[in-house]
Design an enzyme around this catalytic site. Structure first.
Site, mmCIF file in Angstrom:
data_model
loop_
_atom_site.group_PDB
_atom_site.id
_atom_site.type_symbol
_atom_site.label_atom_id
_atom_site.label_comp_id
_atom_site.label_asym_id
_atom_site.label_seq_id
_atom_site.Cartn_x
_atom_site.Cartn_y
_atom_site.Cartn_z
ATOM 1 C CB SER A 92 35.563 41.879 42.022
ATOM 2 O OG SER A 92 34.246 41.863 41.498
ATOM 3 C CE1 TYR A 105 33.953 38.817 46.495
ATOM 4 C CE2 TYR A 105 32.882 40.410 45.048
ATOM 5 C CZ TYR A 105 33.786 39.396 45.245
ATOM 6 O OH TYR A 105 34.557 38.961 44.190
#
Length: 222
Positions: A92, A105
């Protein structure tokens, strides 16, 4: 319509042996493995101190451990067969830096980025390419799931299209854009796949000038 073939194997990536069963299913259908995209994952938006142990364990189990298991097993198959292949891990933009309430995360995605980087060097010369993929906010069910899993009082506030209100429009993209970027990488392998120039530039600025990143981080936390 274009002459392609597809098959599906349904399962839970967190179950023991799930990667092996999925790979065996693909090998039975197509006679081998050419490319693997480890893409399973989800997010929570929650301060670290508000997350309990089960939140942390489940997040790392899905986002990191299952991805590493799939990449390892797929890489072993490719190496044993002697055929060229390509391993991709879906990290990401937050695998490069983090935001308030996304620390856990981001940690899973940063770890996956380092795994891919290490494997790329380890497999150099074997014919197996390794890449990490770094999307920005993408219009999928990701943030609706994050809102549900974050619990009452947490989770992102969403727009009508399901994307978080805190994400600037310039950092929002359709899933097809990610797919096209991955296909380009399969055709011409490279170390990292970035789906937006703005995201890559922002990461570079944050790395080169940490005080700017600190300002952005504190602003996002208000």
């Amino acid at each position: 319509d274009q002459g392609g073939e597809a098959t599906a194997h349904v399962g839970d990536v967190s179950e023991e042996g799930a990667s092996r069963r999925m790979l065996d299913s693909m090998n039975d259908a197509f006679g081998g493995t050419d490319a693997i995209f480890a893409n399973a994952g989800y997010g929570i938006e929650k301060p670290v101190l508000d997350a309990d142990e089960s939140d942390v364990r489940r997040l790392f189990e899905i986002n990191l451990l299952s991805a590493v298991d799939l990449l390892r097993n797929g890489g072993l198959d490719m190496r044993a067969s002697g055929r060229p292949g390509h391993l991709l891990g879906c990290s990401s933009i937050l695998g490069k830096f983090t935001l308030p309430r996304y620390g856990l995360y981001s940690a899973t995605k940063a770890a996956l980025t380092h795994v891919c980087r290490s494997m790329r060097v380890e497999l150099s010369g074997t014919g197996i390419s390794v890449s990490s993929v770094h999307p920005v906010t993408t219009r999928t069910e990701f943030f609706e799931v994050a809102a549900e899993t974050s619990g009452v009082g947490h989770g992102p506030a969403l727009r009508a299209d399901g994307t978080p209100r805190h994400a600037p429009r310039m950092f929002v993209q359709p899933p097809e854009k990610v797919a096209r970027a991955v296909i380009r990488c399969l055709r011409r392998p490279r170390a990292e796949v970035w789906t937006t120039l703005s995201g890559r530039v922002a990461n570079g600025v944050f790395e080169l000038v940490p005080p700017i990143y600190d300002l952005v981080l504190h602003s996002a936390g208000k």
